[in-house]
Design a protein around this motif. Structure first.
Motif, PDB file in Angstrom:
ATOM      1  N   THR A  28      -2.511  -1.626  -8.896  1.00 26.91           N
ATOM      2  CA  THR A  28      -1.806  -1.201  -7.699  1.00 26.91           C
ATOM      3  C   THR A  28      -0.687  -2.188  -7.397  1.00 26.91           C
ATOM      4  O   THR A  28      -0.929  -3.391  -7.258  1.00 26.91           O
ATOM      5  CB  THR A  28      -2.766  -1.127  -6.499  1.00 26.91           C
ATOM      6  N   ALA A  29       0.539  -1.674  -7.300  1.00 28.33           N
ATOM      7  CA  ALA A  29       1.677  -2.535  -7.006  1.00 28.33           C
ATOM      8  C   ALA A  29       1.638  -2.959  -5.541  1.00 28.33           C
ATOM      9  O   ALA A  29       0.984  -2.347  -4.700  1.00 28.33           O
ATOM     10  CB  ALA A  29       2.981  -1.796  -7.316  1.00 28.33           C
ATOM     11  N   ALA A  30       2.358  -4.011  -5.232  1.00 30.46           N
ATOM     12  CA  ALA A  30       2.408  -4.496  -3.857  1.00 30.46           C
ATOM     13  C   ALA A  30       3.103  -3.487  -2.957  1.00 30.46           C
ATOM     14  O   ALA A  30       3.987  -2.757  -3.389  1.00 30.46           O
ATOM     15  CB  ALA A  30       3.160  -5.829  -3.817  1.00 30.46           C
ATOM     16  N   PRO A  31       2.721  -3.420  -1.686  1.00 29.65           N
ATOM     17  CA  PRO A  31       3.421  -2.538  -0.747  1.00 29.65           C
ATOM     18  C   PRO A  31       4.907  -2.905  -0.664  1.00 29.65           C
ATOM     19  O   PRO A  31       5.294  -4.046  -0.912  1.00 29.65           O
ATOM     20  CB  PRO A  31       2.710  -2.806   0.588  1.00 29.65           C
ATOM     21  N   LEU A  37       9.511  -9.027   1.874  1.00 28.23           N
ATOM     22  CA  LEU A  37       9.084 -10.366   2.279  1.00 28.23           C
ATOM     23  C   LEU A  37       9.262 -11.387   1.157  1.00 28.23           C
ATOM     24  O   LEU A  37       9.572 -12.558   1.414  1.00 28.23           O
ATOM     25  CB  LEU A  37       7.615 -10.337   2.710  1.00 28.23           C
ATOM     26  N   ALA A  38       9.060 -10.952  -0.082  1.00 28.89           N
ATOM     27  CA  ALA A  38       9.196 -11.867  -1.216  1.00 28.89           C
ATOM     28  C   ALA A  38      10.600 -12.431  -1.323  1.00 28.89           C
ATOM     29  O   ALA A  38      10.816 -13.498  -1.920  1.00 28.89           O
ATOM     30  CB  ALA A  38       8.811 -11.156  -2.513  1.00 28.89           C
ATOM     31  N   ALA A  39      11.581 -11.720  -0.762  1.00 28.89           N
ATOM     32  CA  ALA A  39      12.963 -12.191  -0.804  1.00 28.89           C
ATOM     33  C   ALA A  39      13.260 -13.225   0.287  1.00 28.89           C
ATOM     34  O   ALA A  39      14.300 -13.900   0.222  1.00 28.89           O
ATOM     35  CB  ALA A  39      13.923 -11.009  -0.668  1.00 28.89           C
ATOM     36  N   ALA A 145      10.354 -13.857  -8.722  1.00 25.38           N
ATOM     37  CA  ALA A 145       9.161 -13.480  -7.960  1.00 25.38           C
ATOM     38  C   ALA A 145       9.366 -12.142  -7.256  1.00 25.38           C
ATOM     39  O   ALA A 145       8.427 -11.339  -7.146  1.00 25.38           O
ATOM     40  CB  ALA A 145       8.832 -14.567  -6.936  1.00 25.38           C
ATOM     41  N   VAL A 146      10.572 -11.899  -6.764  1.00 23.58           N
ATOM     42  CA  VAL A 146      10.849 -10.610  -6.118  1.00 23.58           C
ATOM     43  C   VAL A 146      10.631  -9.477  -7.116  1.00 23.58           C
ATOM     44  O   VAL A 146      10.020  -8.449  -6.799  1.00 23.58           O
ATOM     45  CB  VAL A 146      12.288 -10.571  -5.567  1.00 23.58           C
ATOM     46  N   THR A 147      11.110  -9.667  -8.349  1.00 23.84           N
ATOM     47  CA  THR A 147      10.922  -8.650  -9.393  1.00 23.84           C
ATOM     48  C   THR A 147       9.450  -8.486  -9.739  1.00 23.84           C
ATOM     49  O   THR A 147       8.959  -7.366  -9.943  1.00 23.84           O
ATOM     50  CB  THR A 147      11.716  -9.033 -10.650  1.00 23.84           C
ATOM     51  N   ASP A 148       8.718  -9.586  -9.812  1.00 21.75           N
ATOM     52  CA  ASP A 148       7.288  -9.513 -10.127  1.00 21.75           C
ATOM     53  C   ASP A 148       6.524  -8.749  -9.047  1.00 21.75           C
ATOM     54  O   ASP A 148       5.654  -7.929  -9.345  1.00 21.75           O
ATOM     55  CB  ASP A 148       6.714 -10.926 -10.264  1.00 21.75           C
ATOM     56  N   ARG A 208       1.086 -16.677   0.548  1.00 28.98           N
ATOM     57  CA  ARG A 208       0.365 -15.398   0.611  1.00 28.98           C
ATOM     58  C   ARG A 208       0.977 -14.336  -0.306  1.00 28.98           C
ATOM     59  O   ARG A 208       0.514 -13.202  -0.328  1.00 28.98           O
ATOM     60  CB  ARG A 208       0.348 -14.891   2.051  1.00 28.98           C
ATOM     61  N   MET A 209       1.973 -14.688  -1.056  1.00 32.40           N
ATOM     62  CA  MET A 209       2.679 -13.708  -1.879  1.00 32.40           C
ATOM     63  C   MET A 209       1.746 -13.104  -2.929  1.00 32.40           C
ATOM     64  O   MET A 209       1.099 -13.822  -3.694  1.00 32.40           O
ATOM     65  CB  MET A 209       3.871 -14.386  -2.562  1.00 32.40           C
ATOM     66  N   PRO A 210       1.666 -11.761  -3.031  1.00 34.70           N
ATOM     67  CA  PRO A 210       0.789 -11.115  -4.012  1.00 34.70           C
ATOM     68  C   PRO A 210       1.430 -11.082  -5.387  1.00 34.70           C
ATOM     69  O   PRO A 210       2.047 -10.109  -5.782  1.00 34.70           O
ATOM     70  CB  PRO A 210       0.632  -9.696  -3.435  1.00 34.70           C
ATOM     71  N   ILE A 211       1.258 -12.153  -6.106  1.00 35.86           N
ATOM     72  CA  ILE A 211       1.923 -12.279  -7.401  1.00 35.86           C
ATOM     73  C   ILE A 211       0.954 -12.869  -8.411  1.00 35.86           C
ATOM     74  O   ILE A 211       0.105 -13.698  -8.064  1.00 35.86           O
ATOM     75  CB  ILE A 211       3.185 -13.168  -7.257  1.00 35.86           C
ATOM     76  N   GLN A 212       1.070 -12.439  -9.666  1.00 30.06           N
ATOM     77  CA  GLN A 212       0.181 -12.904 -10.725  1.00 30.06           C
ATOM     78  C   GLN A 212       0.988 -13.598 -11.815  1.00 30.06           C
ATOM     79  O   GLN A 212       2.166 -13.297 -12.021  1.00 30.06           O
ATOM     80  CB  GLN A 212      -0.595 -11.733 -11.339  1.00 30.06           C
ATOM     81  N   ARG A 213       0.347 -14.507 -12.508  1.00 27.07           N
ATOM     82  CA  ARG A 213       0.990 -15.166 -13.640  1.00 27.07           C
ATOM     83  C   ARG A 213       1.154 -14.197 -14.797  1.00 27.07           C
ATOM     84  O   ARG A 213       0.351 -13.278 -14.984  1.00 27.07           O
ATOM     85  CB  ARG A 213       0.168 -16.371 -14.111  1.00 27.07           C
TER      86      ARG A 213
END
Length: 421
Positions: A28-31, A37-39, A145-148, A208-213
């Motif tokens: 599931t991708a981030a909302p 917010l990542a930006a 990170a924004v792209t991820d 809190r950013m929903p990001i994975q390696r």
């Protein structure tokens, strides 16, 4: 194709339990709210990058330094930024975005402290160097990170938001600094105290950013000149050919714009200087939303045209001593950088795999900031020697020529096939 794989592919675009679309890999991708917010960390750090612009007239008055010295202070920012880009992109692709972004934000907070307590040129140089290192890390890791967070189905949106976050923050910094420094006491302290608050909120977002390696990080030397995967060099060259002149144009306005305004209007108003920079980068932001649906190479060609027109109007402005024409030049410079940046990032997002994306972003920005460091500094010292009019004219002719060459590079290297979404 197996049933599992088929079901996974069909699930793309559907909404997951947490509000984001389901990707081709079943995750599931981030909302969408998190993509925006990542930006924010990119915006917050770029506010710092130009917050000092309206304050240089105060420091010049207190510390007594020339226009050449002013551009050297700016050059140390470029030096820190490029040095950071040599490391941060590769490190971010290997160990993750957060381990790069969090130290960068700490350095940005330290830069705020040094700016606020500066008592001489040396302190300004140190603060600009720290800010440059922080910006270099955020340009590579933050924009990746924004792209991820956006995921593979929203690459064009990610490129748009990351690019707009950069230019909007770059414009918001001098605008806020101009207003705060004219209306509140202790201007150099107040400005950077407010910026420190913005940076703290960015730290909270990163945590809190929903990001994975990346499951398959890139290999090779940890510190190296950033590059792109084999076969993707053409996209990088085309992006740099347009982005670099556009960035040099806006860098000139940031470093010598207040001096030009002082000569043309006889004013040292920090609100006016900050307002012109804000208008320039607001144009850079708005134009990206306006052209976002165009082909990438069309965006790049338009960016090169905007930068060339900016330099023509700059030359006219300094010879006619016209502040309105100078403002027009700044707005065209913003449009040129905005489209060059969006086109370059979009090309890389479409062609480079996620495990090399931060390094690719770093490569684009190295190409841009080298020129943006060399030309404005040269123009500053030339202006000390022959006058601001002569220095601005030579700068305008050189940069206009480079913008035209950049446009030709794009036109002769563009693909005939339809572009992917």
């Amino acid at each position: 194709m197996s049933r599992t794989r088929t079901a996974s592919v069909r699930a793309v675009g559907r909404v997951g339990r947490q509000g984001g679309p389901v990707q081709a890999d079943g995750r599931t991708a981030a909302p969408l709210s998190w993509v925006w917010l990542a930006a924010w960390p990119v915006t917050a750090v770029f506010v710092l990058s130009n917050a000092a612009t309206p304050l240089y007239v105060l420091w010049q008055r207190d510390f007594g330094f020339s226009k050449g010295t002013l551009t050297v202070v700016f050059a140390f920012y470029i030096l820190g930024l490029i040095g950071s880009l040599l490391v941060s992109g590769v490190v971010s692709d290997r160990i993750g975005r957060k381990p790069v972004l969090l130290p960068a934000l700490v350095l940005a907070l330290l830069a705020c402290l040094v700016f606020a307590t500066a008592t001489g040129v040396a302190a300004l140089i140190v603060a600009r160097l720290l800010a440059g290192v922080a910006v270099g890390a955020v340009v590579s890791a933050g924009m990746a990170a924004v792209t991820d967070v956006a995921g593979p189905e929203r690459k064009r949106l990610a490129a748009l938001l990351a690019s707009c976050a950069m230019v909007f923050g770059a414009g918001l910094g001098p605008f806020l600094a101009g207003i705060l420094s004219e209306t509140l006491p202790a201007p150099t302290v107040t400005v950077f105290a407010v910026e420190a608050v913005l940076l703290v909120t960015a730290v909270l977002v990163v945590l809190r950013m929903p990001i994975q390696r990346s499951p398959s990080p890139a290999k090779g030397a940890w510190m190296r000149v950033p590059s792109v995967p084999r076969g993707r060099g053409r996209q990088l060259i085309q992006g740099v050919a347009v982005f670099a002149p556009g960035l040099a144009a806006t860098s000139f306005v940031l470093s010598l714009g207040p001096s030009l305004l002082s000569g043309l209007l006889g004013t040292t108003s920090r609100i006016v200087a900050g307002g012109m920079a804000f208008a320039m980068f607001l144009t850079a932001t708005g134009v990206q939303f306006a052209v976002r649906h165009l082909r990438r190479h069309t965006i790049l060609t338009a960016g090169a045209t905007g930068t060339a027109m900016s330099m023509i109007t700059l030359i006219i402005a300094v010879h006619a001593s016209s502040a309105p024409i100078l403002l027009a030049s700044a707005l065209l410079a913003g449009a040129g950088q905005g489209m060059g940046q969006l086109g370059g990032l979009s090309l890389l997002n479409s062609a480079v795999p996620p495990q090399r994306l931060a390094e690719a972003n770093a490569a684009l920005n190295v190409g841009g900031y080298v020129l943006a460091g060399v030309l404005p500094v040269s123009a500053g010292y030339l202006s000390d020697a022959v006058g601001l009019t002569g220095g601005a004219t030579v700068f305008g002719v050189v940069l206009m020529s480079l913008a035209v060459i950049g446009g030709l590079v794009v036109l002769t290297g563009r693909d005939k096939a339809p572009e992917p979404a």
